[in-house]
Design a protein around this motif. Structure first.
Motif, PDB file in Angstrom:
ATOM      1  N   VAL A  97     -81.108  86.298  29.623  1.00  0.00           N
ATOM      2  CA  VAL A  97     -80.300  85.887  30.760  1.00  0.00           C
ATOM      3  C   VAL A  97     -79.484  84.644  30.414  1.00  0.00           C
ATOM      4  CG1 VAL A  97     -80.412  85.038  33.139  1.00  0.00           C
ATOM      5  CG2 VAL A  97     -81.886  86.909  32.407  1.00  0.00           C
ATOM      6  N   LEU A  98     -80.058  83.718  29.678  1.00  0.00           N
ATOM      7  CA  LEU A  98     -79.357  82.490  29.303  1.00  0.00           C
ATOM      8  C   LEU A  98     -78.130  82.804  28.445  1.00  0.00           C
ATOM      9  CD1 LEU A  98     -79.263  79.434  29.438  1.00  0.00           C
ATOM     10  CD2 LEU A  98     -80.753  79.361  27.442  1.00  0.00           C
ATOM     11  N   VAL A  99     -78.272  83.714  27.509  1.00  0.00           N
ATOM     12  CA  VAL A  99     -77.148  84.080  26.647  1.00  0.00           C
ATOM     13  C   VAL A  99     -76.081  84.812  27.466  1.00  0.00           C
ATOM     14  CG1 VAL A  99     -76.450  85.443  24.644  1.00  0.00           C
ATOM     15  CG2 VAL A  99     -78.554  84.116  24.560  1.00  0.00           C
ATOM     16  N   VAL A 100     -76.523  85.699  28.370  1.00  0.00           N
ATOM     17  CA  VAL A 100     -75.564  86.381  29.241  1.00  0.00           C
ATOM     18  C   VAL A 100     -74.775  85.344  30.043  1.00  0.00           C
ATOM     19  CG1 VAL A 100     -75.321  87.879  31.267  1.00  0.00           C
ATOM     20  CG2 VAL A 100     -76.852  88.541  29.404  1.00  0.00           C
ATOM     21  N   ALA A 101     -75.466  84.367  30.594  1.00  0.00           N
ATOM     22  CA  ALA A 101     -74.800  83.325  31.384  1.00  0.00           C
ATOM     23  C   ALA A 101     -73.807  82.541  30.533  1.00  0.00           C
ATOM     24  CB  ALA A 101     -75.834  82.382  31.990  1.00  0.00           C
ATOM     25  N   ALA A 102     -74.188  82.213  29.300  1.00  0.00           N
ATOM     26  CA  ALA A 102     -73.293  81.464  28.414  1.00  0.00           C
ATOM     27  C   ALA A 102     -72.038  82.276  28.088  1.00  0.00           C
ATOM     28  CB  ALA A 102     -74.020  81.080  27.133  1.00  0.00           C
ATOM     29  N   ILE A 103     -72.208  83.552  27.805  1.00  0.00           N
ATOM     30  CA  ILE A 103     -71.060  84.389  27.466  1.00  0.00           C
ATOM     31  C   ILE A 103     -70.170  84.598  28.691  1.00  0.00           C
ATOM     32  CG2 ILE A 103     -70.348  86.676  26.672  1.00  0.00           C
ATOM     33  CD1 ILE A 103     -72.859  86.663  24.879  1.00  0.00           C
ATOM     34  N   LEU A 104     -70.787  84.787  29.849  1.00  0.00           N
ATOM     35  CA  LEU A 104     -69.989  84.917  31.068  1.00  0.00           C
ATOM     36  C   LEU A 104     -69.230  83.623  31.376  1.00  0.00           C
ATOM     37  CD1 LEU A 104     -72.281  87.050  33.395  1.00  0.00           C
ATOM     38  CD2 LEU A 104     -70.157  87.739  32.265  1.00  0.00           C
TER      39      LEU A 104
END
Length: 130
Positions: A97-104
């Motif tokens: 989820v953290l990586v998804v948030a960073a990419i978003l």
């Protein structure tokens, strides 16, 4: 409310966009190996993407120097809209989820550049006929 200077905003938007692309593209290219494990994309894809983004940064600066501002803003804005969609879609390959948030967050940054370029375009004086 003060009137927005479309030329000033447009030039700053393109300069900041180019700087952002140079830094982000360089970071992606330099960290492609460890990042590939986190986002589940091949290292070569990330390396190529980083290199293309750095090259795009140079092209944005070239456009700013050689092409009418209105045309440069339109082209860069269109590419930013496309890039924001691609980056947002790439977040689906991420493992956490953290990586998804960073990419978003990156997709949102790119979309904000497109928005600033649209605002600058609207604030530019209408082109004269002739």
């Amino acid at each position: 409310m003060a009137k927005i200077n479309g030329e000033k905003l447009g030039r700053w938007s393109l300069r900041l966009d180019a700087a952002y692309c140079a830094v982000l593209g360089g970071a992606v290219a330099l960290t492609a190996a460890p990042m590939a494990q986190v986002v589940a994309l091949p290292e070569a894809v990330l390396l190529a993407a980083g290199a293309v983004v750095v090259g795009w940064a140079g092209l944005v600066l070239w456009l700013l120097a050689r092409v009418p501002l209105r045309s440069a803003l339109r082209l860069v804005m269109a590419v930013n809209v496309l890039a924001a969609a691609v980056v947002a879609a790439a977040s689906a390959t991420s493992a956490t989820v953290l990586v998804v948030a960073a990419i978003l967050a990156i997709a949102i940054d790119v979309a904000l550049f497109a928005t600033s370029q649209a605002v600058a375009l609207r604030a530019l004086p209408a082109p004269t006929a002739g």
